[in-house]
Write an enzyme that holds these catalytic residues in place. Structure first.
Site, mmCIF file in Angstrom:
data_model
loop_
_atom_site.group_PDB
_atom_site.id
_atom_site.type_symbol
_atom_site.label_atom_id
_atom_site.label_comp_id
_atom_site.label_asym_id
_atom_site.label_seq_id
_atom_site.Cartn_x
_atom_site.Cartn_y
_atom_site.Cartn_z
ATOM 1 C CG HIS A 36 2.532 -2.228 -15.122
ATOM 2 N ND1 HIS A 36 2.317 -3.439 -14.491
ATOM 3 C CD2 HIS A 36 3.511 -2.447 -16.037
ATOM 4 C CE1 HIS A 36 3.135 -4.335 -15.005
ATOM 5 N NE2 HIS A 36 3.872 -3.768 -15.941
ATOM 6 C CG ASP A 64 -0.240 -4.790 -16.156
ATOM 7 O OD1 ASP A 64 -0.909 -4.201 -15.290
ATOM 8 O OD2 ASP A 64 0.535 -5.734 -15.912
ATOM 9 C CB SER A 70 2.569 3.152 -17.392
ATOM 10 O OG SER A 70 3.775 2.909 -18.074
ATOM 11 C CG ASN A 125 1.901 3.289 -5.795
ATOM 12 O OD1 ASN A 125 2.287 4.321 -6.337
ATOM 13 N ND2 ASN A 125 2.525 2.125 -5.931
ATOM 14 C CG ASN A 150 -3.068 -0.989 -12.591
ATOM 15 O OD1 ASN A 150 -2.948 -1.072 -11.358
ATOM 16 N ND2 ASN A 150 -2.350 -1.723 -13.424
ATOM 17 N N GLY A 195 0.770 -1.240 0.000
ATOM 18 C CA GLY A 195 0.000 0.000 0.000
ATOM 19 C C GLY A 195 0.798 1.285 0.000
ATOM 20 C CG MET A 220 -1.503 -8.403 -6.256
ATOM 21 S SD MET A 220 -0.449 -7.752 -7.572
ATOM 22 C CE MET A 220 0.329 -9.285 -8.105
ATOM 23 C CE LYS A 221 -8.693 -12.343 -5.708
ATOM 24 N NZ LYS A 221 -7.445 -12.410 -4.983
ATOM 25 C CB ILE A 222 -7.781 -10.126 -13.787
ATOM 26 C CG1 ILE A 222 -6.289 -10.407 -13.978
ATOM 27 C CG2 ILE A 222 -8.418 -9.672 -15.096
ATOM 28 C CD1 ILE A 222 -6.001 -11.619 -14.820
#
Ligand code: GRF
Length: 198
Positions: free
Chosen positions: A119, A155, A146, A24, A117, A22, A100-102
């Site tokens: 990355h 991503d 990004s 960010n 998001n 966490g 971490m979940k799509i």
């Protein structure tokens, strides 16, 4: 109520999704403390009840919510529950920060162009995991981070802002990740300003 207060301060309510450390999230919450920053984090969601970032959010009096995907029949049901959680907050933007979940179309279509998001690479290079080692292995002379819109691919999605970081001959994955993370902590708040300040 909170929403009216935010409107009068010209701040838009945003949500942050995390899964772990966490850092960010921390940089976004700290940026929001500036009265001129156009947003305030009104809730933090985690798929992992042990995510360290949840404690920082709580300390800052921000609502936290966690749901374990294992307790749901499907990702669709899971995201339906997330949508219910978010509803009362009238969120303008969802910021994925180490989540971490799509995300599936259910969530994406409920927040069109309003999920972003961060990355740790210069997308479209090095989508997915282990970005720093992969950048080093590819003998890149620079890497970076990004912020991009989220779609249902990993991503992927239009890039909003990027920062590049020079790779020195002496860098390893650890030193590079630290340099990039430092850049991330400036880039995410800057991207939120870009999107929300009208
Ligand atoms: C960051 O490097 C971010 O770019 C990536 O996951 C990491 C999350 O770190 N998506 P933190 O949880 O924000 O400290």
């Amino acid at each position: 109520n909170l929403l009216e207060d935010l409107i009068s301060m010209n701040k838009k309510p945003i949500g942050v999704f995390i899964s772990g450390r966490g850092s960010n999230l921390e940089s976004i919450i700290n940026a929001c403390k500036d009265e001129n920053f156009p947003a305030k984090v009104v809730c933090v969601f985690s798929d992992n009840a042990n995510a360290a970032g949840l404690q920082f959010a709580s300390k800052n009096n921000i609502d936290t919510h966690t749901l374990d995907l294992n307790n749901f029949e499907s990702k669709g049901h899971y995201e339906e529950e997330i949508l219910k959680l978010l509803k009362p907050y009238n969120i303008e933007l969802i910021c994925l920060a180490g989540y971490m979940k799509i995300i599936t179309d259910k969530l994406i279509n409920s927040f069109p162009n309003r999920i972003i998001n961060i990355h740790p690479s210069l997308l479209p290079k090095f989508k997915g995991l282990n970005t720093h080692q992969r950048a080093l292995d590819a003998q890149e002379v620079e890497s970076g981070c990004s912020v991009h819109y989220v779609n249902s691919k990993v991503d992927d999605g239009k890039i909003i802002m990027q920062t590049s970081v020079a790779i020195e001959k002496t860098d390893n994955a650890d030193t590079l990740s630290k340099k990039v993370l430092k850049a991330e902590h400036e880039l995410y708040p800057a991207s939120i300003i870009k999107l929300l300040r009208k």
